[in-house]
Design an enzyme around this catalytic site. Structure first.
Site, short mmCIF file in Angstrom:
data_model
loop_
_atom_site.label_atom_id
_atom_site.label_comp_id
_atom_site.label_asym_id
_atom_site.label_seq_id
_atom_site.Cartn_x
_atom_site.Cartn_y
_atom_site.Cartn_z
N GLU A 216 21.88 9.05 17.99
CA GLU A 216 22.20 8.96 16.56
C GLU A 216 22.27 10.39 16.05
O GLU A 216 21.24 11.07 15.96
CB GLU A 216 21.14 8.12 15.85
CG GLU A 216 21.17 6.70 16.39
CD GLU A 216 20.12 5.78 15.82
OE1 GLU A 216 19.16 6.25 15.22
OE2 GLU A 216 20.28 4.56 16.00
N LYS B 51 8.54 12.57 21.46
CA LYS B 51 8.49 14.01 21.17
C LYS B 51 9.02 14.16 19.75
O LYS B 51 10.23 14.22 19.53
CB LYS B 51 9.36 14.76 22.18
CG LYS B 51 8.94 16.18 22.47
CD LYS B 51 8.96 17.11 21.30
CE LYS B 51 10.34 17.58 20.93
NZ LYS B 51 10.37 18.29 19.60
N GLU C 124 28.76 19.92 8.94
CA GLU C 124 27.56 19.32 8.34
C GLU C 124 26.65 20.44 7.82
O GLU C 124 26.34 21.38 8.53
CB GLU C 124 26.80 18.51 9.40
CG GLU C 124 25.55 17.85 8.82
CD GLU C 124 24.70 17.12 9.89
OE1 GLU C 124 24.38 17.74 10.92
OE2 GLU C 124 24.38 15.96 9.66
N CYS D 121 20.70 11.57 7.25
CA CYS D 121 21.95 11.63 8.03
C CYS D 121 23.09 10.91 7.32
O CYS D 121 24.25 11.19 7.56
CB CYS D 121 21.71 11.02 9.39
SG CYS D 121 21.10 9.34 9.28
P1 NAD Z 1 17.63 18.74 16.18
O1 NAD Z 1 18.72 18.22 17.03
O2 NAD Z 1 17.49 20.19 15.99
O3 NAD Z 1 16.20 18.25 16.73
C1 NAD Z 1 15.91 16.90 16.95
C2 NAD Z 1 14.86 16.78 18.03
O4 NAD Z 1 15.41 17.21 19.27
C3 NAD Z 1 13.62 17.63 17.79
O5 NAD Z 1 12.49 16.88 18.19
C4 NAD Z 1 13.86 18.81 18.72
O6 NAD Z 1 12.67 19.46 19.13
C5 NAD Z 1 14.54 18.14 19.89
N1 NAD Z 1 15.35 19.02 20.73
C6 NAD Z 1 16.06 20.12 20.35
N2 NAD Z 1 16.72 20.64 21.43
C7 NAD Z 1 16.42 19.84 22.49
C8 NAD Z 1 16.79 19.86 23.87
N3 NAD Z 1 17.62 20.78 24.37
N4 NAD Z 1 16.29 18.90 24.68
C9 NAD Z 1 15.48 17.95 24.20
N5 NAD Z 1 15.07 17.89 22.91
C10 NAD Z 1 15.56 18.81 22.06
O7 NAD Z 1 17.78 17.98 14.78
P2 NAD Z 1 16.94 18.23 13.45
O8 NAD Z 1 17.34 19.56 12.91
O9 NAD Z 1 15.52 17.92 13.73
O10 NAD Z 1 17.51 17.08 12.50
C11 NAD Z 1 18.63 17.20 11.68
C12 NAD Z 1 19.85 16.63 12.36
O11 NAD Z 1 19.62 15.28 12.73
C13 NAD Z 1 21.08 16.57 11.47
O12 NAD Z 1 22.21 16.93 12.23
C14 NAD Z 1 21.19 15.11 11.09
O13 NAD Z 1 22.47 14.66 10.74
C15 NAD Z 1 20.70 14.45 12.33
N6 NAD Z 1 20.21 13.10 12.06
C16 NAD Z 1 20.94 12.04 12.46
C17 NAD Z 1 20.52 10.75 12.20
C18 NAD Z 1 21.29 9.53 12.61
O14 NAD Z 1 20.72 8.46 12.59
N7 NAD Z 1 22.55 9.65 12.97
C19 NAD Z 1 19.32 10.56 11.50
C20 NAD Z 1 18.61 11.67 11.10
C21 NAD Z 1 19.04 12.94 11.39
C1 6OH Z 2 18.99 8.80 8.79
O1 6OH Z 2 18.63 9.97 8.49
C2 6OH Z 2 18.29 7.66 8.31
C3 6OH Z 2 18.47 6.41 8.76
C4 6OH Z 2 17.61 5.37 8.29
C5 6OH Z 2 17.91 4.08 8.40
O2 6OH Z 2 19.01 3.69 8.95
C6 6OH Z 2 17.08 3.00 7.87
O3 6OH Z 2 17.58 1.90 7.80
O4 6OH Z 2 15.93 3.22 7.49
#
Ligand code: NAD
Ligand code: 6OH
Length: 491
Positions: A259, A183, A395, A293
């Site tokens: 993550e 998804k 954040e 992230c």
């Molecule tokens: P988000 O949590 O809003 O959405 C992520 C996904 O979860 C989307 O596909 C969304 O539709 C889905 N989702 C939302 N609510 C849900 C629920 N209740 N049940 C199931 N699925 C649900 O995140 P975003 O805004 O898309 O991304 C930004 C965030 O992601 C930031 O906080 C960023 O730090 C984090 N992030 C973390 C990493 C990592 O590796 N730690 C990497 C990239 C992004």
């Molecule tokens: C988070 O937003 C990105 C993570 C990406 C990786 O850890 C990678 O190695 O490509």
């Protein structure tokens, strides 16, 4: 909503090897100009059920009989097919995210192919744990662990690096013999559906890779995590969403890999290689419009270097070339959406209210053309905030940092670690002993010394605290995406 110049595509779900339209369409918007690039068919509960059922059926088919070597061959074919469609993937990522074409071509798409190759290599070479056990009667027993797939894995991903983060989970899940229902984020649906075409081309059996489109709560994301026949959930996104998913899956005790968010620190010592630290921190703060992230939103600089550092980073921020994503010279694109820009701007306002000095940026750039309809924002630097300020603690996920001085290593470590998150940190120093010492004290899953986002896909990746649960990467991914079954044989 204004339409783009080309024909509007329809992005479909992919279930059991077929594209399926879905129910109510929702718009996929190009954040660089606010124009409609596609309509997306939202999957209702019934379609999500069909996707999970198809993944379950595929688990009992030829995929379950494939050897690790055959799965590795299949993964390499997927990587080759991504390479063949390189330009299509780049175009899809650029249109959905607004990121510069240079970044999508250098990072997102090549790394997606690399994800399949690395896990093909790993599954072909991973050994099994074994122990010879001495028993009380003087005989012995042999223990060895075999890997079995978890089953149907739900893969839920965010919008910042859509294809890269999706394939980072799909590749090891398939390597271990699972089937998946993915998804992708509602903001960036295109590349997951394009990957479905690649799966077909690569001969992956129907039902092994399924895509459902939609939102989180009361939509495809929640329907998927609620589904009783989903065996595990792997999620990248906000910490709050991780908490909601954890609550949903708690009843059925499914394995989860999370993550999540971060509020990452960079510690810049006075003895650093100044020029490379400035280039590195500029990347760490502004890459992908600060929407990685791993980006640093808190920069701690040893006091003697502070003024020079602030001036130099201001110069970098003010010279970043914001522009159309398809222009090869563009260095920074827009934020992902109007709503996300509102959120980031609200933090810019909050930082001012909390007493920040605005060193650079702080608002919305003006182009005098169609980009003014996009969601661009200025790269921004604040100073002068107390460590307790909300804008230093929460954040933001935009191209912004706060810079504060430190006077001792103890103080730097204490400020860097004073957060509920713990994903990544970086330390900049020419004294390697100091670098090791500082790095080892960071409460994070990943710490870089004199670099940032230099990631070997075989290394552990994940966070502590609000930044996540578990580690993926290399053998850690293989361990999450498989059940280890220990077999003990009396000899
Ligand atoms: P988000 O949590 O809003 O959405 C992520 C996904 O979860 C989307 O596909 C969304 O539709 C889905 N989702 C939302 N609510 C849900 C629920 N209740 N049940 C199931 N699925 C649900 O995140 P975003 O805004 O898309 O991304 C930004 C965030 O992601 C930031 O906080 C960023 O730090 C984090 N992030 C973390 C990493 C990592 O590796 N730690 C990497 C990239 C992004
Ligand atoms: C988070 O937003 C990105 C993570 C990406 C990786 O850890 C990678 O190695 O490509």
């Amino acid at each position: 909503m204004p339409r783009g110049s080309g024909p509007v595509n329809f992005i479909e779900n992919y279930i059991d090897g077929e594209f399926v339209a879905g129910t109510s369409p929702f718009p996929d918007v190009n954040p660089a100009d606010g124009r409609l690039v596609a309509e997306v068919g939202e999957a209702d509960r019934c379609l999500v059920d069909r996707a999970v059922e198809s993944a379950g059926k595929a688990l009992r088919g030829s995929w379950s009989r494939a050897t690790a070597r055959e799965r590795a061959t299949a993964l390499r074919k997927i990587a080759d097919a991504i390479d063949r469609r390189f330009d299509c993937f780049v175009a899809a990522e650029v249109a959905d995210t607004g990121k510069p074409i240079s970044l999508a071509s250098k990072l997102d798409v090549p790394r997606a192919a690399a994800n399949f190759r690395i896990f093909a290599d790993l599954i072909s070479t991973a050994g099994l744990e074994s122990f010879q056990t001495e028993t009380a009667d003087g005989t012995s027993a042999l223990n060895y662990a075999i890997r079995k797939p978890l089953g149907v894995v739900a893969v839920i991903t965010p919008w910042n690096l859509p294809l890269l983060l999706l394939t980072w989970k799909v590749a090891p899940a398939l390597a271990c013999g699972n089937t998946v229902v993915v998804k992708p984020s509602e903001e960036t649906p295109a590349s997951a559906s394009l990957l479905a075409e690649v799966m077909h081309e690569a001969g992956i059996p129907d039902g092994v890779y399924n895509v459902v489109h939609g939102f989180g709560p009361k939509s495809a994301g929640e329907f998927l995590t609620q589904h009783p026949d989903v065996n595990a959930v792997t999620f990248t996104g906000e910490s709050g969403t991780g908490a909601a998913i954890m609550k949903t899956v708690a009843q059925s005790v499914k394995p989860v890999s999370f993550e999540l968010g971060g509020k990452n620190a960079a510690v810049v010592c006075a003895d650093c290689d100044f020029d490379s630290a400035i280039v590195g921190i500029s990347d760490a703060v502004f890459l992908n419009t600060g929407q990685v992230c791993l980006c640093a939103e808190r920069v701690y600089v040893e006091r003697p270097l502070l003024d020079r550092f602030v001036d130099a980073l201001k110069g970098k921020a003010e010279n970043l070339r914001l522009g159309p994503p398809l222009d090869a010279a563009t260095e920074m694109g827009p934020l992902i959406s109007k709503q996300h820009r509102e959120k980031v701007l609200s933090y810019y306002r909050l930082a001012r209210e909390e007493g920040a000095t605005v060193v650079a940026g702080g608002g919305i750039p003006e182009f005098g053309n169609s980009l003014d309809d996009g969601y661009y924002i200025q790269p921004t630097i604040f100073t002068g905030l107390p460590e307790s300020a909300r804008s230093v603690k929460e954040e933001i996920f935009g191209p912004v940092c706060h810079i504060a001085p430190f006077d001792s290593d103890e103080e730097a470590v204490s400020m860097a670690n004073d957060t509920k998150y713990g994903l990544a940190a970086s330390v900049w120093t020419s004294n390697l002993k100091r670098g090791h010492r500082l790095a080892q004290q960071m409460k994070t899953g990943i710490t870089w010394v004199n670099c940032w986002f230099l990631r070997d896909l075989r290394t552990p990746f994940g966070g502590v605290g609000l930044s996540g649960i578990g580690r993926e990467g290399g053998v850690h991914s293989l361990n999450f995406y498989s059940e280890l079954n220990n077999i003990c044989v009396r000899l």
